[in-house]
Design a protein around this motif. Structure first.
Motif, PDB file in Angstrom:
ATOM      1  N   ASN A 232       0.745  -0.973   0.092  1.00  0.00           N
ATOM      2  CA  ASN A 232       0.140  -0.208   0.219  1.00  0.00           C
ATOM      3  C   ASN A 232       0.937   1.256   0.051  1.00  0.00           C
ATOM      4  N   ILE A 233       2.087   1.128   0.386  1.00  0.00           N
ATOM      5  CA  ILE A 233       3.137   2.199   0.348  1.00  0.00           C
ATOM      6  C   ILE A 233       4.000   2.113  -0.664  1.00  0.00           C
ATOM      7  N   PHE A 234       4.407   0.949  -0.937  1.00  0.00           N
ATOM      8  CA  PHE A 234       5.450   0.878  -2.206  1.00  0.00           C
ATOM      9  C   PHE A 234       4.781  -0.282  -3.053  1.00  0.00           C
ATOM     10  N   PRO A 235       4.261   0.027  -4.216  1.00  0.00           N
ATOM     11  CA  PRO A 235       3.564  -1.032  -5.116  1.00  0.00           C
ATOM     12  C   PRO A 235       4.744  -1.907  -5.305  1.00  0.00           C
ATOM     13  N   CYS A 236       4.172  -3.167  -5.760  1.00  0.00           N
ATOM     14  CA  CYS A 236       4.957  -4.321  -5.939  1.00  0.00           C
ATOM     15  C   CYS A 236       4.481  -5.133  -7.163  1.00  0.00           C
ATOM     16  N   PRO A 237       4.973  -5.369  -8.052  1.00  0.00           N
ATOM     17  CA  PRO A 237       6.256  -4.676  -8.788  1.00  0.00           C
ATOM     18  C   PRO A 237       6.135  -2.959  -9.107  1.00  0.00           C
ATOM     19  N   SER A 238       7.436  -2.410  -8.923  1.00  0.00           N
ATOM     20  CA  SER A 238       7.562  -1.128  -9.306  1.00  0.00           C
ATOM     21  C   SER A 238       8.929  -0.511  -9.026  1.00  0.00           C
ATOM     22  N   LYS A 239       9.034   0.541  -9.623  1.00  0.00           N
ATOM     23  CA  LYS A 239      10.457   1.306  -9.781  1.00  0.00           C
ATOM     24  C   LYS A 239      10.685   1.716  -8.347  1.00  0.00           C
ATOM     25  N   GLU A 240       9.671   2.456  -7.878  1.00  0.00           N
ATOM     26  CA  GLU A 240       9.671   2.935  -6.420  1.00  0.00           C
ATOM     27  C   GLU A 240      10.385   2.088  -5.329  1.00  0.00           C
ATOM     28  N   LEU A 241       9.675   0.686  -5.448  1.00  0.00           N
ATOM     29  CA  LEU A 241      10.371  -0.368  -4.387  1.00  0.00           C
ATOM     30  C   LEU A 241      11.869  -0.558  -4.965  1.00  0.00           C
ATOM     31  N   THR A 242      12.438  -0.323  -6.190  1.00  0.00           N
ATOM     32  CA  THR A 242      13.681  -0.334  -6.158  1.00  0.00           C
ATOM     33  C   THR A 242      14.494   0.697  -5.741  1.00  0.00           C
ATOM     34  N   LYS A 243      14.003   1.864  -5.802  1.00  0.00           N
ATOM     35  CA  LYS A 243      14.422   2.941  -4.765  1.00  0.00           C
ATOM     36  C   LYS A 243      14.631   2.701  -3.587  1.00  0.00           C
ATOM     37  N   GLN A 244      13.724   2.140  -2.847  1.00  0.00           N
ATOM     38  CA  GLN A 244      13.980   1.742  -1.627  1.00  0.00           C
ATOM     39  C   GLN A 244      14.936   0.877  -1.250  1.00  0.00           C
ATOM     40  N   LEU A 245      15.033  -0.068  -2.117  1.00  0.00           N
ATOM     41  CA  LEU A 245      15.846  -1.137  -1.882  1.00  0.00           C
ATOM     42  C   LEU A 245      17.324  -0.872  -1.995  1.00  0.00           C
ATOM     43  N   THR A 246      17.655   0.293  -2.740  1.00  0.00           N
ATOM     44  CA  THR A 246      18.850   0.857  -3.113  1.00  0.00           C
ATOM     45  C   THR A 246      19.169   2.226  -2.307  1.00  0.00           C
ATOM     46  N   SER A 247      18.276   2.567  -1.403  1.00  0.00           N
ATOM     47  CA  SER A 247      18.410   3.645  -0.710  1.00  0.00           C
ATOM     48  C   SER A 247      19.692   3.919   0.245  1.00  0.00           C
TER      49      SER A 247
END
Length: 426
Positions: A232-247
């Protein structure tokens, strides 16, 4: 009336089936996680810790681990068993944890790989719905086998081309990698420091058909205290989730007793590194006194870490493992320290005030022993060679002239077997 009863039974059955669809048992394959050898030298030894008597979660059993070897040399087996004994005192399960260990060629600078054999979700007794638990942990929670009794729960492999040090004393040369450390690390992945986060072409998701997190994934938070696995915060799959995982600013949130919030920094580099990102803890220091480094993404030459560390144990505890917490004051030591051991050497009283007695009666059949007491800086404060141990096995030593503090007392017999114990002067 009969038709009405049949309709009611049909309705109840439909409700039950619907509930089962929302909480049905399912399994998923695990990703392999790698341990990379760094060319840098980090000459440090973190010895095994002394444990409290009681396991967290009121567990009582330890050491229930079995290993099957594939193409392993004997010297590697001995070091592997030593590592297993450390984990056996650190965690507890009523079901035997089966490990499959392979000795093989692995490309590049990878020292080894490890993973849970399978993950399970929605099993009876699962703490949370739609979260995958590693099979060893699922078996611990439920108290029963989920795969066949002889099937592997943890799968790991080690690079036979690496310059390994197979000793268990922590004296790893600066040209070699410590094998005990590597084994402890890969078993850590198999116990549950693993999951399904993955990123390809800038798009991240969970690497399973259900697109759901592991229990480790569930506890990954960002610096804003947002749960990264929350779709609900970070759609999955998404580029936004990648940004989180590489933050480079992610944490594993765990909870200590009395609800004191704690966290462990997670390795989340700016570029996604398959097999390394997320499923390692951030290395905080290269200095003596930093024992929480076992699950670091890189291994260093000369570095020997024979202690899971508080961060690793608390992470496993939060996921559901019963862990044996180390006593306070456990520290890393310089590389010239001996591993602490219970052995058969009895030293009393400990702590002591002025005099301490060495009871060597059960040490060995050797006729002589070399007793050395040193401080943590390596300075010898007492030494005595006993040549009549068979007839005079006890030695009372006057240490009234040394300062209060922690010392290491070691005894080496005629077969060059050494036992080292911690000695405290009040």
């Amino acid at each position: 009336m009969k038709r009405t009863l049949i309709s009611i039974l049909f309705l109840l059955n439909s409700i039950a089936l619907s509930a089962q669809q929302n909480f049905t048992e399912d399994s998923a394959e695990a990703q392999s996680l790698i341990n990379v050898g760094h060319s840098q030298v980090n000459k440090i030894f973190t010895p095994p810790v002394e444990y409290q008597q009681n396991l967290k979660s009121a567990a009582t059993a330890t050491g229930n681990i079995s290993v099957s070897y594939i193409n392993f040399p004997e010297e590697a087996k001995a070091a592997f068993e030593y590592a297993v004994s450390i984990w056996g005192e650190s965690i507890s399960s009523p079901v035997t944890i089966n490990i499959q260990a392979s000795w093989e060629s692995i490309a590049g600078n990878q020292l080894g790989m490890g993973k849970p054999a399978l993950f399970y979700r929605n099993f009876k007794g699962a703490p949370a719905a739609n979260i995958y638990y590693p099979v060893a942990l699922a078996e611990k929670i439920t108290g029963k086998e989920y795969n066949h009794a002889n099937d592997a729960d943890i799968i790991c492999s080690f690079n036979k081309s690496v310059a390994w040090y197979f000793g268990t004393d922590g004296r790893t040369p600066s040209t070699k990698y410590d094998f005990v450390t590597a084994v402890l690390h890969e078993i850590g992945h198999g116990l549950g420091i693993a999951g399904f986060f993955t990123s390809e072409n800038g798009v991240a998701q969970f690497a399973n058909s259900a697109n759901l997190p592991s229990v480790y994934d569930y506890f990954v938070f960002n610096s804003n205290l947002q749960r990264v696995a929350d779709k609900n915060i970070f759609p999955c799959p998404s580029k936004e989730l990648t940004k989180q995982l590489t933050s480079n600013s992610l944490f594993f949130n765990y909870t200590l007793e009395k609800s004191a919030s704690k966290s462990a920094s997670i390795y989340a580099p700016g570029t996604w590194a398959k097999g390394m990102s997320i499923y390692h803890l951030e290395k905080s220091s290269f200095k003596t006194g930093s024992p929480n480094e076992l699950m670091n993404a890189f291994a260093y030459k000369g570095e020997a870490i024979h202690n899971p560390g508080e961060n690793t144990l608390f992470v496993l505890s939060e996921m559901g493992w019963s862990v044996n917490l180390p006593e306070s004051g456990q520290i890393s030591t310089e590389i010239n320290r001996e591993v602490l051991s219970n052995g058969n050497l009895n030293i009393y009283p400990n702590p002591f005030m002025n005099n301490v007695t060495f009871d060597c009666e059960n040490v060995s059949a050797s006729s002589n022993v070399d007793i050395v007491i040193s401080d943590l800086a390596g300075k010898t404060v007492y030494r005595k060679i006993m040549n009549d141990i068979r007839y005079n096995p006890k030695l009372k030593v006057d240490l009234s002239d040394i300062k209060p503090g922690i010392y290491l007392a070691s005894i080496t017999d005629g077969n060059n077997i050494k036992i080292t114990k911690r000695l405290i002067k009040n």
